[in-house]
Design a protein around this motif. Structure first.
Motif, PDB file in Angstrom:
ATOM      1  N   ILE A   1       0.831  -1.206   0.000  1.00 34.63           N
ATOM      2  CA  ILE A   1       0.000   0.000   0.000  1.00 34.63           C
ATOM      3  C   ILE A   1       0.866   1.257   0.000  1.00 34.63           C
ATOM      4  CG2 ILE A   1      -1.606   1.353   1.431  1.00 34.63           C
ATOM      5  CD1 ILE A   1      -2.929  -1.407   2.093  1.00 34.63           C
ATOM      6  N   SER A   2       1.963   1.255   0.741  1.00 36.04           N
ATOM      7  CA  SER A   2       2.836   2.429   0.815  1.00 36.04           C
ATOM      8  C   SER A   2       3.732   2.573  -0.410  1.00 36.04           C
ATOM      9  CB  SER A   2       3.699   2.370   2.076  1.00 36.04           C
ATOM     10  OG  SER A   2       4.640   1.321   1.976  1.00 36.04           O
ATOM     11  N   GLY A   3       3.754   1.545  -1.274  1.00 31.60           N
ATOM     12  CA  GLY A   3       4.594   1.594  -2.468  1.00 31.60           C
ATOM     13  C   GLY A   3       5.996   1.077  -2.248  1.00 31.60           C
ATOM     14  N   ASN A   4       6.269   0.519  -1.073  1.00 33.40           N
ATOM     15  CA  ASN A   4       7.595  -0.014  -0.775  1.00 33.40           C
ATOM     16  C   ASN A   4       7.806  -1.433  -1.278  1.00 33.40           C
ATOM     17  OD1 ASN A   4       8.556   2.328   0.494  1.00 33.40           O
ATOM     18  ND2 ASN A   4       7.472   1.794   2.373  1.00 33.40           N
ATOM     19  N   GLU A   5       6.749  -2.080  -1.717  1.00 34.94           N
ATOM     20  CA  GLU A   5       6.824  -3.407  -2.348  1.00 34.94           C
ATOM     21  C   GLU A   5       6.028  -3.325  -3.637  1.00 34.94           C
ATOM     22  OE1 GLU A   5       8.333  -6.347  -1.657  1.00 34.94           O
ATOM     23  OE2 GLU A   5       9.280  -5.555   0.134  1.00 34.94           O
ATOM     24  N   PRO A   6       6.514  -3.946  -4.700  1.00 36.41           N
ATOM     25  CA  PRO A   6       5.798  -3.877  -5.982  1.00 36.41           C
ATOM     26  C   PRO A   6       4.531  -4.732  -5.969  1.00 36.41           C
ATOM     27  CG  PRO A   6       7.685  -5.344  -6.170  1.00 36.41           C
ATOM     28  CD  PRO A   6       7.741  -4.717  -4.785  1.00 36.41           C
ATOM     29  N   ALA A   7       3.559  -4.291  -6.746  1.00 34.94           N
ATOM     30  CA  ALA A   7       2.317  -5.059  -6.910  1.00 34.94           C
ATOM     31  C   ALA A   7       1.636  -4.601  -8.176  1.00 34.94           C
ATOM     32  CB  ALA A   7       1.401  -4.867  -5.712  1.00 34.94           C
ATOM     33  N   HIS A   8       0.928  -5.514  -8.794  1.00 35.93           N
ATOM     34  CA  HIS A   8       0.094  -5.175  -9.946  1.00 35.93           C
ATOM     35  C   HIS A   8      -1.288  -4.838  -9.405  1.00 35.93           C
ATOM     36  CE1 HIS A   8      -2.177  -6.437 -13.780  1.00 35.93           C
ATOM     37  NE2 HIS A   8      -1.919  -5.150 -13.780  1.00 35.93           N
ATOM     38  N   ILE A   9      -1.549  -3.550  -9.263  1.00 35.89           N
ATOM     39  CA  ILE A   9      -2.791  -3.082  -8.654  1.00 35.89           C
ATOM     40  C   ILE A   9      -3.898  -3.048  -9.701  1.00 35.89           C
ATOM     41  CG2 ILE A   9      -3.919  -1.155  -7.471  1.00 35.89           C
ATOM     42  CD1 ILE A   9      -1.156  -0.561  -6.215  1.00 35.89           C
ATOM     43  N   ILE A  10      -5.002  -3.700  -9.375  1.00 35.16           N
ATOM     44  CA  ILE A  10      -6.166  -3.790 -10.255  1.00 35.16           C
ATOM     45  C   ILE A  10      -7.150  -2.669  -9.948  1.00 35.16           C
ATOM     46  CG2 ILE A  10      -8.112  -5.273 -10.914  1.00 35.16           C
ATOM     47  CD1 ILE A  10      -5.379  -6.433 -11.668  1.00 35.16           C
ATOM     48  N   TYR A  11      -7.273  -2.325  -8.675  1.00 32.00           N
ATOM     49  CA  TYR A  11      -8.215  -1.301  -8.222  1.00 32.00           C
ATOM     50  C   TYR A  11      -7.644  -0.627  -6.990  1.00 32.00           C
ATOM     51  CZ  TYR A  11     -12.299   0.866  -6.111  1.00 32.00           C
ATOM     52  OH  TYR A  11     -13.157   1.775  -5.551  1.00 32.00           O
ATOM     53  N   SER A  12      -7.912   0.670  -6.863  1.00 32.93           N
ATOM     54  CA  SER A  12      -7.441   1.408  -5.704  1.00 32.93           C
ATOM     55  C   SER A  12      -8.409   2.542  -5.395  1.00 32.93           C
ATOM     56  CB  SER A  12      -6.054   1.977  -6.004  1.00 32.93           C
ATOM     57  OG  SER A  12      -5.593   2.759  -4.935  1.00 32.93           O
ATOM     58  N   ASP A  13      -8.698   2.739  -4.110  1.00 34.98           N
ATOM     59  CA  ASP A  13      -9.458   3.907  -3.671  1.00 34.98           C
ATOM     60  C   ASP A  13      -8.911   4.333  -2.314  1.00 34.98           C
ATOM     61  OD1 ASP A  13     -10.756   2.372  -1.663  1.00 34.98           O
ATOM     62  OD2 ASP A  13     -12.557   2.092  -2.856  1.00 34.98           O
ATOM     63  N   ASP A  14      -9.609   5.229  -1.635  1.00 36.50           N
ATOM     64  CA  ASP A  14      -9.085   5.752  -0.368  1.00 36.50           C
ATOM     65  C   ASP A  14      -9.176   4.755   0.785  1.00 36.50           C
ATOM     66  OD1 ASP A  14     -11.869   5.972  -0.355  1.00 36.50           O
ATOM     67  OD2 ASP A  14     -11.859   7.769   0.882  1.00 36.50           O
ATOM     68  N   GLU A  15      -9.878   3.635   0.600  1.00 42.10           N
ATOM     69  CA  GLU A  15     -10.036   2.636   1.668  1.00 42.10           C
ATOM     70  C   GLU A  15      -9.266   1.345   1.441  1.00 42.10           C
ATOM     71  OE1 GLU A  15     -14.266   2.877   3.702  1.00 42.10           O
ATOM     72  OE2 GLU A  15     -14.411   2.381   1.559  1.00 42.10           O
ATOM     73  N   MET A  16      -9.019   0.998   0.177  1.00 44.95           N
ATOM     74  CA  MET A  16      -8.463  -0.325  -0.110  1.00 44.95           C
ATOM     75  C   MET A  16      -7.774  -0.382  -1.457  1.00 44.95           C
ATOM     76  SD  MET A  16     -12.059  -2.198  -1.037  1.00 44.95           S
ATOM     77  CE  MET A  16     -12.889  -1.167   0.159  1.00 44.95           C
ATOM     78  N   ILE A  17      -7.047  -1.471  -1.662  1.00 43.83           N
ATOM     79  CA  ILE A  17      -6.510  -1.787  -2.978  1.00 43.83           C
ATOM     80  C   ILE A  17      -6.834  -3.249  -3.277  1.00 43.83           C
ATOM     81  CG2 ILE A  17      -4.661  -0.080  -2.835  1.00 43.83           C
ATOM     82  CD1 ILE A  17      -2.702  -2.414  -2.455  1.00 43.83           C
ATOM     83  N   VAL A  18      -6.937  -3.547  -4.572  1.00 43.75           N
ATOM     84  CA  VAL A  18      -7.093  -4.913  -5.057  1.00 43.75           C
ATOM     85  C   VAL A  18      -5.896  -5.161  -5.963  1.00 43.75           C
ATOM     86  CG1 VAL A  18      -8.546  -6.523  -6.340  1.00 43.75           C
ATOM     87  CG2 VAL A  18      -9.615  -4.701  -4.987  1.00 43.75           C
ATOM     88  N   PHE A  19      -5.190  -6.250  -5.739  1.00 43.36           N
ATOM     89  CA  PHE A  19      -3.999  -6.522  -6.535  1.00 43.36           C
ATOM     90  C   PHE A  19      -3.859  -8.018  -6.785  1.00 43.36           C
ATOM     91  CE2 PHE A  19      -2.961  -6.237  -2.091  1.00 43.36           C
ATOM     92  CZ  PHE A  19      -2.072  -7.261  -1.842  1.00 43.36           C
ATOM     93  N   THR A  20      -3.062  -8.362  -7.793  1.00 46.20           N
ATOM     94  CA  THR A  20      -2.878  -9.766  -8.136  1.00 46.20           C
ATOM     95  C   THR A  20      -1.941 -10.439  -7.134  1.00 46.20           C
ATOM     96  OG1 THR A  20      -1.068  -9.221  -9.638  1.00 46.20           O
ATOM     97  CG2 THR A  20      -3.263  -9.408 -10.603  1.00 46.20           C
ATOM     98  N   ASN A  21      -2.196 -11.709  -6.902  1.00 42.33           N
ATOM     99  CA  ASN A  21      -1.335 -12.499  -6.026  1.00 42.33           C
ATOM    100  C   ASN A  21      -0.040 -12.788  -6.765  1.00 42.33           C
ATOM    101  OD1 ASN A  21      -0.118 -14.776  -4.647  1.00 42.33           O
ATOM    102  ND2 ASN A  21      -2.052 -15.007  -3.582  1.00 42.33           N
ATOM    103  N   ILE A  22       1.084 -12.671  -6.083  1.00 39.78           N
ATOM    104  CA  ILE A  22       2.381 -12.893  -6.712  1.00 39.78           C
ATOM    105  C   ILE A  22       2.563 -14.346  -7.157  1.00 39.78           C
ATOM    106  CG2 ILE A  22       3.664 -13.341  -4.593  1.00 39.78           C
ATOM    107  CD1 ILE A  22       5.927 -11.605  -5.864  1.00 39.78           C
ATOM    108  N   LYS A  23       1.890 -15.277  -6.468  1.00 36.07           N
ATOM    109  CA  LYS A  23       1.921 -16.701  -6.846  1.00 36.07           C
ATOM    110  C   LYS A  23       0.480 -17.197  -6.913  1.00 36.07           C
ATOM    111  CE  LYS A  23       6.418 -17.652  -4.866  1.00 36.07           C
ATOM    112  NZ  LYS A  23       7.200 -18.437  -3.932  1.00 36.07           N
ATOM    113  N   PRO A  24      -0.223 -16.840  -7.985  1.00 37.03           N
ATOM    114  CA  PRO A  24      -1.647 -17.185  -8.066  1.00 37.03           C
ATOM    115  C   PRO A  24      -1.902 -18.689  -8.080  1.00 37.03           C
ATOM    116  CG  PRO A  24      -0.853 -16.350 -10.163  1.00 37.03           C
ATOM    117  CD  PRO A  24       0.257 -16.171  -9.181  1.00 37.03           C
ATOM    118  N   ALA A  25      -2.955 -19.080  -7.376  1.00 39.01           N
ATOM    119  CA  ALA A  25      -3.386 -20.473  -7.339  1.00 39.01           C
ATOM    120  C   ALA A  25      -4.622 -20.668  -8.211  1.00 39.01           C
ATOM    121  CB  ALA A  25      -3.688 -20.891  -5.907  1.00 39.01           C
ATOM    122  N   ALA A  26      -5.060 -19.601  -8.868  1.00 37.23           N
ATOM    123  CA  ALA A  26      -6.219 -19.644  -9.751  1.00 37.23           C
ATOM    124  C   ALA A  26      -6.027 -18.571 -10.818  1.00 37.23           C
ATOM    125  CB  ALA A  26      -7.503 -19.382  -8.962  1.00 37.23           C
TER     126      ALA A  26
END
Length: 78
Positions: free
Chosen positions: A10-35
């Motif tokens: 969330i702070s940007g100190n670790e990389p992530a592929h963010i799918i959605y973001s707002d002032d309350e939450m983020i949605v991002f892909t799992n680094i090792k997806p199981a689905a």
């Protein structure tokens, strides 16, 4: 929380592929997806664990579920 991977993402100190973001939450892909559509939803306000939730969190949890589902739909799933 300095050791929380979600706070680091969330702070940007670790990389992530963010799918959605707002002032309350983020949605991002799992680094090792199981689905095919394996997304994680994290709140911007650190919540230690599920046992830390109370009735005041119900609206937030509902929005998290809706945004997670929307991310999957927009990615071609469901």
């Amino acid at each position: 929380m300095t050791n929380c991977i979600f706070c680091k993402i969330i702070s940007g100190n670790e990389p992530a592929h963010i799918i959605y973001s707002d002032d309350e939450m983020i949605v991002f892909t799992n680094i090792k997806p199981a689905a095919t559509y394996h997304f994680l939803v994290a709140t911007r306000n650190h919540i230690e664990n599920i046992n830390s939730l109370n009735s005041s969190h119900i609206p937030l949890v509902e929005r998290m579920a809706r945004n997670g589902k929307r991310a999957i739909e927009q990615s071609g799933g469901i």
